[in-house]
Design a protein around this motif. Sequence first.
Motif, PDB file in Angstrom:
ATOM      1  N   PRO A  17       0.833  -1.205   0.000  1.00  0.00           N
ATOM      2  CA  PRO A  17       0.000   0.000   0.000  1.00  0.00           C
ATOM      3  C   PRO A  17       0.867   1.253   0.000  1.00  0.00           C
ATOM      4  CG  PRO A  17       0.066  -0.936   2.198  1.00  0.00           C
ATOM      5  CD  PRO A  17       0.816  -1.877   1.300  1.00  0.00           C
ATOM      6  N   SER A  19       0.407   5.731   0.713  1.00  0.00           N
ATOM      7  CA  SER A  19      -0.492   6.788   1.150  1.00  0.00           C
ATOM      8  C   SER A  19       0.274   8.093   1.214  1.00  0.00           C
ATOM      9  CB  SER A  19      -1.100   6.462   2.518  1.00  0.00           C
ATOM     10  OG  SER A  19      -0.071   6.372   3.493  1.00  0.00           O
ATOM     11  N   THR A  21      -0.426  12.796   1.100  1.00  0.00           N
ATOM     12  CA  THR A  21      -1.321  13.938   0.976  1.00  0.00           C
ATOM     13  C   THR A  21      -0.937  14.723  -0.264  1.00  0.00           C
ATOM     14  OG1 THR A  21       0.095  15.350   2.321  1.00  0.00           O
ATOM     15  CG2 THR A  21      -1.678  14.199   3.469  1.00  0.00           C
ATOM     16  N   ARG A  47      -6.077  13.665   1.635  1.00  0.00           N
ATOM     17  CA  ARG A  47      -5.376  12.444   2.032  1.00  0.00           C
ATOM     18  C   ARG A  47      -5.755  11.342   1.051  1.00  0.00           C
ATOM     19  NH1 ARG A  47      -7.640  15.008   5.558  1.00  0.00           N
ATOM     20  NH2 ARG A  47      -9.479  13.715   5.746  1.00  0.00           N
ATOM     21  N   TRP A  48      -4.751  10.556   0.651  1.00  0.00           N
ATOM     22  CA  TRP A  48      -5.035   9.462  -0.272  1.00  0.00           C
ATOM     23  C   TRP A  48      -4.366   8.177   0.201  1.00  0.00           C
ATOM     24  CZ3 TRP A  48      -0.797   7.193  -2.422  1.00  0.00           C
ATOM     25  CH2 TRP A  48       0.369   7.942  -2.500  1.00  0.00           C
ATOM     26  N   GLN A  49      -4.962   7.064  -0.197  1.00  0.00           N
ATOM     27  CA  GLN A  49      -4.408   5.729   0.024  1.00  0.00           C
ATOM     28  C   GLN A  49      -4.611   4.951  -1.257  1.00  0.00           C
ATOM     29  OE1 GLN A  49      -6.910   4.538   3.348  1.00  0.00           O
ATOM     30  NE2 GLN A  49      -5.101   4.598   4.675  1.00  0.00           N
ATOM     31  N   GLN A  51      -3.797   0.950  -3.129  1.00  0.00           N
ATOM     32  CA  GLN A  51      -3.366  -0.438  -3.005  1.00  0.00           C
ATOM     33  C   GLN A  51      -3.526  -1.103  -4.365  1.00  0.00           C
ATOM     34  OE1 GLN A  51      -2.474  -2.456  -0.046  1.00  0.00           O
ATOM     35  NE2 GLN A  51      -1.856  -3.777  -1.719  1.00  0.00           N
TER      36      GLN A  51
END
Length: 176
Positions: A17, A19, A21, A47-49, A51
């Motif tokens: 993953p 993540s 900003t 904010r982002w994530q 996968q």
Amino acid sequence: MDFRAFDLFAFIRAGEPASGTVSLTDMPRLLAEQAADAPADANRQFRWQMQGAVHEEATAGQSAQQRLFVDLQVDGSIWLQCQRCLKAYEQPLPVHTRLEVMRSEAEADAAPLDDDEADVIVGSRNFDLIAQIEDELLLALPVSPRHAVCPDEVLPAEEEKKPSPFAVLANLKTKH
């Protein structure tokens, strides 16, 4: 890792993953949508994530085919101009999407359009995630931005004080 230019295919295959900003000022097309009278501190962080995932799919009479996916989540908000009262209001922009990553434009064009599981994008070894995040946020913008209840809107109790035009007509009908 520079998320403006990275190998999306390697990222997906690694399965790790990521993540971070991204500032509204780093997304000029989205920034252009912000209300002119937004508060001075309205430079928002999103904010982002992300996968990646590889899915093996067997098809009848053929060898297994790999499908590449990216699950992307973005959370933040932007100040938009209300179309009713023309005042700025804060609009949350949550994005939760699954993207199927194709290797070429031709592959993307051949993908079925009715697949509700994922939207199709073309990946690259020089992928710009920030531009993709901006695209997803632009798609999440409301068509007609407006407050749930405008600050200067007439309350229903005040509206009830005015006689209904239909009630006036009903009175005329009963008098004859």
